[in-house]
Design a protein around this motif. Structure first.
Motif, mmCIF file in Angstrom:
data_model
loop_
_atom_site.group_PDB
_atom_site.id
_atom_site.type_symbol
_atom_site.label_atom_id
_atom_site.label_comp_id
_atom_site.label_asym_id
_atom_site.label_seq_id
_atom_site.Cartn_x
_atom_site.Cartn_y
_atom_site.Cartn_z
ATOM 1 N N UNK A 162 21.220 52.423 12.745
ATOM 2 C CA UNK A 162 20.345 53.340 13.476
ATOM 3 C C UNK A 162 18.902 53.154 13.026
ATOM 4 N N UNK A 163 18.724 52.755 11.760
ATOM 5 C CA UNK A 163 17.370 52.514 11.256
ATOM 6 C C UNK A 163 16.749 51.272 11.886
ATOM 7 N N UNK B 46 27.295 55.687 12.159
ATOM 8 C CA UNK B 46 26.640 55.500 13.456
ATOM 9 C C UNK B 46 26.441 54.025 13.796
ATOM 10 N N UNK B 47 26.222 53.181 12.787
ATOM 11 C CA UNK B 47 26.014 51.753 13.054
ATOM 12 C C UNK B 47 27.302 51.079 13.485
ATOM 13 N N UNK B 48 28.371 51.309 12.712
ATOM 14 C CA UNK B 48 29.632 50.616 12.966
ATOM 15 C C UNK B 48 30.378 51.150 14.178
ATOM 16 N N UNK B 49 30.193 52.444 14.501
ATOM 17 C CA UNK B 49 31.037 53.064 15.521
ATOM 18 C C UNK B 49 30.286 53.690 16.693
ATOM 19 N N UNK C 273 18.967 60.669 14.030
ATOM 20 C CA UNK C 273 19.774 61.088 12.891
ATOM 21 C C UNK C 273 20.935 60.125 12.712
ATOM 22 N N UNK C 274 21.340 59.921 11.478
ATOM 23 C CA UNK C 274 22.503 59.101 11.157
ATOM 24 C C UNK C 274 23.672 60.014 10.826
ATOM 25 N N UNK D 170 12.664 51.334 7.287
ATOM 26 C CA UNK D 170 13.270 52.487 7.940
ATOM 27 C C UNK D 170 14.570 52.761 7.212
ATOM 28 N N UNK D 171 14.707 53.965 6.647
ATOM 29 C CA UNK D 171 15.848 54.250 5.778
ATOM 30 C C UNK D 171 16.410 55.624 6.085
#
Length: 325
Positions: free
Chosen positions: A166-167, A97-100, A251-252, A206-207
């Motif tokens: 996302x965190x 989710x972070x990279x894309x 959600x990740x 946040x994890x």
């Protein structure tokens, strides 16, 4: 004479394979070890997910699947490297989710297109996030965290696995929703961040739940809030953000992707192998233990999912005001 091939023979064989047209390579794939790049340091959810999937893929594909941790720039550094790799099926990425989804809106100078520059093979798993605090951190719940942030001159530090995750965005949204005085502390992965939370260097992070599960169960950290829509079955004692008066759900997700132009024969075989791994009851059970939910998607469906996620996160990032050069 030793049964081990001389190094020059191995090098020559690798060079000969690289010189073959992609169609020919696809027919014999995989004839060499596969590198699965993780854009974070070891110990985080992306890394844990990659290692579970890699072991299953190696057994099905007949070649080692080597996890290669390459943290940096909020997962975008490694993602750009994979986008530029030869599309021969030997270099894959644990896309997330972070990279894309978040990076396209967050980074002003992103060196790849999250859809056009990749072949998205399969979504693997998704999971909620958790605010995990040092065991000696005083506030028991989020309202007390907000109150303490206003009583403390410098506010409260909250760590994450890196800028653009996302965190990270969950921290930004938490501050916006509550007015809490928060300072985001980015790390090069969830593992190093968690180490500092346990040591008390930062009070809270946040994890993604899977990388925090073992520490929560061991009592090394305390779960303050879960970002799921309802209490997680593995942690029924941990209240959600919503239960504590903060309307946040996050959600990740994590999947397998390769460079654009990956031959269809490789995509099909790889997707079938991933599906077989995820269909194993033991794999699903292990993900559930870690707080994740298996969510397999076909290559076409995963590509459409990434497109939709890019569109979904753009206004959220814009509203947060977060931006990275």
């Amino acid at each position: 004479m030793s049964g081990t091939l001389p190094r020059r023979a191995l090098v020559a064989g690798g060079a000969a394979f690289a010189a073959l047209p992609l169609v020919a390579r696809a027919q014999s794939w995989p004839s060499q070890p596969i590198r699965l790049v993780v854009p974070y340091a070891p110990g985080g959810t992306t890394d844990l997910t990659a290692r579970l999937v890699a072991a299953g893929l190696a057994a099905r594909l007949g070649q080692p699947v080597l996890v290669d941790n390459r943290p940096g720039a909020g997962a975008t550094l490694a993602s750009a490297q994979v986008a530029a790799a030869v599309p021969d099926g030997l270099t894959l990425l644990m896309s997330n989710i972070a990279s894309h989804a978040i990076a396209p809106a967050l980074y002003r100078s992103l060196r790849y297109d999250a859809v056009r520059d990749f072949t998205h093979v399969a979504l693997v798993v998704e999971n909620p996030s958790v605010f995990a605090a040092n065991s000696r951190f005083a506030p028991e719940g989020l309202p007390q965290v907000v109150e303490l942030s206003h009583r403390t001159a410098e506010g409260i530090d909250i760590a994450s696995s890196g800028s653009g995750s996302s965190n990270h965005l969950l921290i930004v949204q938490f501050a916006e929703a509550t007015g809490a005085r928060v300072h985001h502390i980015p790390y090069r992965g969830a593992g190093p961040a968690m180490t500092d939370v346990i040591a008390g260097v930062v009070p809270m992070m946040s994890d993604s739940l899977p990388s925090a599960v073992g520490h929560i169960r061991a009592g090394s950290v305390r779960a303050v809030a879960m970002s799921s829509t309802k209490r997680h079955p593995a942690f029924p004692e941990v209240p959600t953000f919503r239960e504590q008066g903060i309307d946040l759900v996050s959600t990740s997700w994590f999947g397998i992707s390769g460079p654009a132009g990956l031959p269809p024969a490789i995509v099909e075989r790889l997707a079938m192998a991933v599906a077989s791994v995820l269909a194993e009851p033991a794999t699903a059970a292990r993900f559930a233990e870690l707080g994740g939910t298996v969510r397999m998607m076909s290559p076409g469906a995963y590509n459409e999912f990434v497109m939709a996620e890019v569109a979904r996160w753009a206004p959220i990032v814009a509203a947060s005001g977060a931006q990275v050069d």
